[in-house]
Design a protein around this motif. Structure first.
Motif, short mmCIF file in Angstrom:
data_model
loop_
_atom_site.label_atom_id
_atom_site.label_comp_id
_atom_site.label_asym_id
_atom_site.label_seq_id
_atom_site.Cartn_x
_atom_site.Cartn_y
_atom_site.Cartn_z
N PHE A 79 -14.54 -12.86 -3.22
CA PHE A 79 -13.18 -12.42 -3.56
C PHE A 79 -13.20 -11.40 -4.69
O PHE A 79 -12.53 -10.38 -4.64
CB PHE A 79 -12.30 -13.61 -3.94
N LEU A 80 -13.95 -11.69 -5.74
CA LEU A 80 -14.00 -10.78 -6.89
C LEU A 80 -14.58 -9.41 -6.51
O LEU A 80 -14.07 -8.38 -6.95
CB LEU A 80 -14.80 -11.41 -8.03
N ILE A 81 -15.62 -9.41 -5.67
CA ILE A 81 -16.20 -8.14 -5.23
C ILE A 81 -15.18 -7.36 -4.39
O ILE A 81 -14.97 -6.16 -4.59
CB ILE A 81 -17.51 -8.37 -4.44
N MET A 82 -14.52 -8.03 -3.45
CA MET A 82 -13.53 -7.37 -2.61
C MET A 82 -12.36 -6.86 -3.44
O MET A 82 -11.89 -5.73 -3.25
CB MET A 82 -13.00 -8.33 -1.53
N ALA A 83 -11.88 -7.66 -4.40
CA ALA A 83 -10.76 -7.25 -5.24
C ALA A 83 -11.14 -6.03 -6.08
O ALA A 83 -10.33 -5.11 -6.25
CB ALA A 83 -10.32 -8.40 -6.15
N LEU A 84 -12.36 -6.01 -6.60
CA LEU A 84 -12.81 -4.88 -7.40
C LEU A 84 -12.87 -3.61 -6.55
O LEU A 84 -12.42 -2.54 -6.97
CB LEU A 84 -14.18 -5.19 -8.00
N ILE A 85 -13.39 -3.71 -5.35
CA ILE A 85 -13.50 -2.55 -4.47
C ILE A 85 -12.11 -2.06 -4.05
O ILE A 85 -11.84 -0.85 -4.07
CB ILE A 85 -14.38 -2.88 -3.24
N VAL A 86 -11.20 -2.98 -3.71
CA VAL A 86 -9.84 -2.58 -3.35
C VAL A 86 -9.16 -1.91 -4.54
O VAL A 86 -8.45 -0.91 -4.39
CB VAL A 86 -9.02 -3.79 -2.85
N PHE A 87 -9.39 -2.44 -5.76
CA PHE A 87 -8.84 -1.84 -6.97
C PHE A 87 -9.31 -0.40 -7.11
O PHE A 87 -8.51 0.51 -7.37
CB PHE A 87 -9.24 -2.67 -8.19
N PHE A 88 -10.61 -0.16 -6.94
CA PHE A 88 -11.14 1.19 -7.06
C PHE A 88 -10.59 2.12 -5.98
O PHE A 88 -10.30 3.29 -6.24
CB PHE A 88 -12.67 1.21 -7.04
N ILE A 89 -10.44 1.61 -4.76
CA ILE A 89 -9.90 2.42 -3.67
C ILE A 89 -8.45 2.81 -3.96
O ILE A 89 -8.06 3.97 -3.83
CB ILE A 89 -10.02 1.70 -2.32
N VAL A 90 -7.63 1.83 -4.36
CA VAL A 90 -6.22 2.10 -4.66
C VAL A 90 -6.11 3.06 -5.84
O VAL A 90 -5.29 3.99 -5.83
CB VAL A 90 -5.45 0.79 -4.93
N LYS A 91 -6.94 2.85 -6.86
CA LYS A 91 -6.92 3.75 -8.02
C LYS A 91 -7.28 5.18 -7.61
O LYS A 91 -6.64 6.14 -8.04
CB LYS A 91 -7.89 3.24 -9.09
N GLY A 92 -8.28 5.33 -6.76
CA GLY A 92 -8.68 6.65 -6.27
C GLY A 92 -7.58 7.30 -5.44
O GLY A 92 -7.30 8.49 -5.60
N VAL A 93 -6.97 6.54 -4.55
CA VAL A 93 -5.89 7.09 -3.71
C VAL A 93 -4.71 7.50 -4.58
O VAL A 93 -4.11 8.56 -4.37
CB VAL A 93 -5.47 6.06 -2.63
N ASN A 94 -4.36 6.67 -5.58
CA ASN A 94 -3.27 7.04 -6.47
C ASN A 94 -3.58 8.31 -7.25
O ASN A 94 -2.71 9.15 -7.46
CB ASN A 94 -2.96 5.89 -7.44
N LYS A 95 -4.81 8.46 -7.69
CA LYS A 95 -5.22 9.67 -8.42
C LYS A 95 -5.10 10.90 -7.52
O LYS A 95 -4.56 11.93 -7.93
CB LYS A 95 -6.66 9.50 -8.92
#
Length: 141
Positions: A78-94
């Protein structure tokens, strides 16, 4: 009933639904990769450090047991998936914010800021009411 199917067809054919479907399929495949990473690489490394047993089970009465190793693996997944989703969402928002800024800048540049004096043909501010070069009174458009 026909109206219901027509609305449903419009809903399904929207890009957001198709993007979501692709995301779910890729997410499921990626989940398998993360589970394999946790079970085959991270758990053995943790087992080597300090003799911790991630694969451990607490035996209860009969054949019943509490598999705390699987629970810890699920938390790590869960923590690995949440971290990766966080980075993806952060990148898309940027990327979205950069695109919006660029579009806004292009929109500001596309609006004219100057006009030509009808008398002396010099370039003047669009809001000017009198030409600074020939002092002619300009028509207010």
């Amino acid at each position: 009933m026909k109206k219901f199917f027509k609305e449903f067809k419009e809903f399904i054919s929207k890009g957001n639904v198709l993007d979501l479907a692709v995301g779910v399929i890729i997410g499921g495949a990626f989940s398998t990769i993360v589970t394999s990473l946790t079970d085959n690489i991270i758990n053995p490394l943790i087992n080597c450090i300090g003799g911790a047993e991630i694969q451990g089970k607490i035996h209860l009465i009969g054949e019943n047991y509490i598999d705390y190793g699987a629970f810890i693996s699920a938390i790590i997944n869960f923590l690995i998936m949440a971290l990766i989703v966080f980075f993806i969402v952060k990148g898309v928002n940027k990327i979205t914010s950069i695109t919006e800024k660029r579009l806004k800048h292009e929109e500001e540049e596309s609006e004219p800021t100057t006009k030509s004096c009808p008398f002396c043909k010099s370039e003047i501010d669009i809001e000017a009411t009198r030409c600074p070069h020939c002092t002619s009174v300009l028509d207010e458009d």
